[in-house]
Design an enzyme around this catalytic site. Structure first.
Site, PDB file in Angstrom:
ATOM      1  CG  ASP A  98      -1.892   1.154   1.213  1.00 32.08           C
ATOM      2  OD1 ASP A  98      -3.008   0.952   0.704  1.00 32.08           O
ATOM      3  OD2 ASP A  98      -1.540   2.254   1.718  1.00 32.08           O
ATOM      4  CD  GLU A 145      -4.493   3.920  -1.410  1.00 35.55           C
ATOM      5  OE1 GLU A 145      -4.762   4.186  -0.239  1.00 35.55           O
ATOM      6  OE2 GLU A 145      -5.309   4.078  -2.356  1.00 35.55           O
TER       7      GLU A 145
END
Length: 554
Positions: free
Chosen positions: A422, A465
């Site tokens: 992430d 993301e």
């Protein structure tokens, strides 16, 4: 134990097979005599050569007769062969002196076995004799569909006759092979267009069999009997119901005139209606049907030609197949209008070759269509399984691949590690630098990950993301080191964007597959949990889900 039983059973089967092959198996007592260097099969026979006497009933109805005269100096005294072909219905009578034969093209048992594509007779006129050959046949339904008579020495005449049979049989064989190929394609794709092609090919095979007399070779396998003309006309109408729409489609008619489907269906139903009506007509009515079918055929070819030229003029490259399919038919139409002698002699073979070429072009067009459908399907699948921004597999494709890897790992008992990545504070990046820079960051991260992993590894964008890395066959310690280097490369790749004030880091959670304990969802949960532990520990680090404490930042 099961393996041993299988091996034992296989050995028994092989022994039995070898014994069976070694045993003498005579077909019939006295039917085969073996010598040291040859094999003679069959038995002597007292059966006479098949011969059928002509009767008044056979020769009834409208007929035409011709005399084949002797040379001015009379016959040479050598054997003379006369072969009569291109007769589509009725009995053919060939007579010379006291020799006479009546043969039906739809029953090879009635003909001299030395002639396979026609009705022939071999006679030996006395030297100097002027007695002609007499030939009669049923009056043809169409003016220029006249029989062809070939006179000469027996060997070349019979060779020509055999060559005709080979061409006629080869055309039917090619059509059957194309139909079988279309059946395989249908079973693979379930595209109904292939069923339509198979049905049309079946009708054309029957039409060719009636046209060339193969319906009666070596014995009748269609109940034609004395109604050959009715069969030929009915199948001609049914064949046009298949051929004309095919020509229209191949030449781009459906693409240039999408609303023509109703007209095509009307023509199809009309021709099939004629085919169904023909068996009920009288002989004197068949000629009108034959002329009407010829007009329909000429009109259909003409309209298809105009449509193909128009489609090609507009840049439709698929119309080339239609124009190519139409070319032999246009040649035959022109030759028929000029009464070309070669067409009168080889009409059956020319028609069969033209139809075979049409079937090949239709098969080619169907395969092109199948290729386009597969390409569109692959493109749609790729769009459905690929992230449009980064070009990486999306969540659905990634989870499917992860499932496949886990099945393989369970079989091969190897390690399987995943990394859940992430990008840290990605929302702040979007807020400070804009979404365009955020997209550039995602692309740069994807490019860095894809360039740094092994060929057997996979990188997946799970959404937003978040990225998933699949590392089959890599031990957990090596995977942790690899993910830590990837984390550093992400920072370096985003620095290369040269956006002032942009600093990008990533937190990664690592999880290893536990055979017999995990499932796919549990593995993902542990990796996701490890990633959140890495974030809570200060971000920009890799956390191994098997450890209790996160490592210190690099």
């Amino acid at each position: 134990m099961v393996v041993r039983q299988w091996q034992y059973g296989t050995g028994v089967v092989l022994v039995v097979l070898l014994v069976w092959l070694a045993m003498p198996w005579p077909a019939q007592a006295g039917a085969a005599m073996h010598g040291p260097d040859y094999l003679l099969v069959g038995v002597a026979t007292a059966e006479p050569t098949p011969h059928r006497a002509c009767t008044a009933q056979m020769l009834a109805g409208p007929r035409q007769q011709v005399r084949v005269p002797a040379p001015p100096a009379g016959w040479s005294g050598e054997p003379q062969a006369l072969d009569v072909f291109n007769v589509f219905a009725g009995e053919v009578q060939v007579r010379h002196g006291d020799r006479e034969i009546c043969g039906d093209m739809h029953d090879a048992r009635t003909r001299d076995s030395r002639f396979r594509a026609g009705v022939g007779l071999v006679a030996v006129p006395p030297a100097g004799s002027h007695e002609p050959f007499l030939v009669s046949w049923q009056t043809p339904l169409k003016d220029r569909w006249v029989p062809t008579l070939r006179l000469g020495a027996p060997s070349p005449v019979q060779q020509n006759d055999t060559a005709r049979l080979l061409v006629r049989a080869a055309c039917i064989a090619v059509a059957l092979a194309l139909a079988l190929s279309a059946l395989m394609a249908y079973l693979t794709t379930r595209d109904r267009s292939f069923l339509v092609y198979i049905a049309g090919t079946g009708v054309l095979v029957l039409w060719q069999a009636i046209l060339g007399g193969l319906s009666g070779y070596p014995e009748p396998w269609l109940p034609v009997g004395t109604r050959g003309a009715w069969w030929l006309l009915a199948l001609t109408a049914a064949s046009q119901a298949m051929v004309l729409p095919a020509l229209w489609w191949l030449n781009g008619g459906d693409r240039l005139w999408p609303k023509s489907r109703l007209l095509q269906q009307m023509v199809l139903c009309a021709l099939l209606g004629v085919a169904a009506l023909v068996p009920w007509l009288r002989w004197d009515q068949l000629g009108w049907v034959a002329q009407g079918l010829q007009v329909t055929y000429l009109a259909g070819c003409g309209v298809s030609l105009l449509m193909g030229i128009g489609a090609r003029w507009r840049g439709d490259r698929w119309a080339l197949a239609g124009l190519a399919a139409l070319a032999p038919m246009l040649v035959l139409i022109g030759a028929d209008a000029c009464a070309a002698e070669w067409l009168l002699e080889y009409r059956v073979e020319a028609l069969q070759l033209a139809i075979t070429w049409l079937l090949m072009m239709a098969a080619y067009a169907l395969n092109l269509r199948l290729g386009r459908l597969r390409q569109q399907r692959d493109e749609m699948r790729q769009l459905a399984e690929t992230d449009g921004l980064t070009g990486l597999p999306n969540r659905r494709a990634g989870l499917r691949e992860l499932g496949h890897h886990l099945e393989r790992v369970d079989r091969e008992r190897g390690p399987m590690v995943i990394g859940f990545l992430d990008i840290d504070l990605f929302k702040d990046i979007n807020d400070r630098h804009g979404h365009e820079v955020g997209d550039q960051v995602l692309v740069a991260v994807a490019r860095a990950l894809r360039a740094a992993v092994r060929s057997q590894d996979q990188v997946v964008r799970m959404g937003g993301e978040e990225f998933l890395l699949l590392m089959p066959g890599m031990p957990r310690e090596a995977a942790a080191a690899r993910l830590d280097r990837l984390r550093q490369r992400i920072t370096e790749a985003c620095q290369a964007l040269q956006v002032p004030g942009l600093e990008v880091t990533a937190s990664i959670g690592l999880a290893q597959w536990r055979p017999g304990e995990d499932d796919l969802a549990a593995l993902l949960r542990r990796a996701d949990h490890a990633m959140y532990v890495a974030k809570r520990a200060g971000r920009n680090r890799v956390f191994d889900g098997e450890e209790l404490d996160p490592p210190a930042p690099a």
